[in-house]
Write an enzyme that holds these catalytic residues in place. Structure first.
Site, PDB file in Angstrom:
ATOM      1  N   HIS A 139      11.163  -2.824 -39.807  1.00  0.00           N
ATOM      2  CA  HIS A 139      11.533  -4.341 -39.668  1.00  0.00           C
ATOM      3  C   HIS A 139      12.371  -4.455 -38.179  1.00  0.00           C
ATOM      4  CE1 HIS A 139      12.081  -8.564 -40.890  1.00  0.00           C
ATOM      5  NE2 HIS A 139      13.316  -8.407 -40.104  1.00  0.00           N
ATOM      6  N   GLU A 140      13.151  -4.040 -38.215  1.00  0.00           N
ATOM      7  CA  GLU A 140      14.228  -3.872 -36.886  1.00  0.00           C
ATOM      8  C   GLU A 140      13.575  -3.373 -35.473  1.00  0.00           C
ATOM      9  OE1 GLU A 140      16.714  -5.752 -37.266  1.00  0.00           O
ATOM     10  OE2 GLU A 140      16.534  -5.950 -39.410  1.00  0.00           O
ATOM     11  N   HIS A 183      11.275  -6.334 -33.943  1.00  0.00           N
ATOM     12  CA  HIS A 183      12.150  -7.054 -33.274  1.00  0.00           C
ATOM     13  C   HIS A 183      12.698  -6.260 -32.013  1.00  0.00           C
ATOM     14  CE1 HIS A 183      12.827  -9.950 -36.250  1.00  0.00           C
ATOM     15  NE2 HIS A 183      13.744  -9.079 -36.995  1.00  0.00           N
TER      16      HIS A 183
END
Length: 149
Positions: free
Chosen positions: A67-68, A71
């Site tokens: 997820h990170e 980003h």
């Protein structure tokens, strides 16, 4: 797991799932409470909540890192890196990252106070989470005075 192992895991995930190099720092941050991890826009580092690794294991940690990393890579490419952006949603789905992290049991949620207000003219009822100065605001429907219930 130590920060060095987390850094290595992040670099491996970045190269295998994104075919790109992760050039910044990944570390644990004990101060994180309400989130599994965060991507820092200015330093481009990734911080992970160690509680999620302790409670849920490596599978949850990998999901948070994916997820990170979504980003991270989208921001570095100048594409939509926010949760609402289509690019972010598509990349997250492609790599199989978590949209939300798991809830930490025993974590106390902050109780929110609800403030109730009522118009003295038309009787319209307002509910707010923040206090409102009734001397500065009027009813949006009839311009009447507002009082606290």
């Amino acid at each position: 797991m130590k920060d060095e192992n987390l850094q290595k895991l992040t670099e491996d995930l970045s190269s295998s799932y994104f075919n790109k190099e992760f050039k910044h720092q990944a570390r644990f941050n004990k101060r994180l409470r309400t989130t599994g991890g965060r991507y820092m826009l200015y330093s481009h580092d990734i911080e992970i909540n160690p509680k999620h690794y302790e409670l849920f294991g490596e599978k949850e940690l990998i999901s948070i890192l994916k997820h990170e990393l979504c980003h991270y890579h989208l921001h570095m490419e100048g594409r939509g890196y926010k949760h609402i952006d289509h690019d972010f949603k598509m990349l997250l789905k492609k790599v199989g990252g978590a949209r939300h992290c798991k809830y930490i049991p025993g974590h106390k949620n902050r109780k929110r106070t609800v403030h109730s207000y009522k118009c003295t003219s038309c009787g319209l009822h307002y509910t707010r989470y923040r206090k409102m100065d009734t001397t500065r605001y009027v009813c949006g429907k009839c311009n009447g005075k507002i009082k606290k219930c």
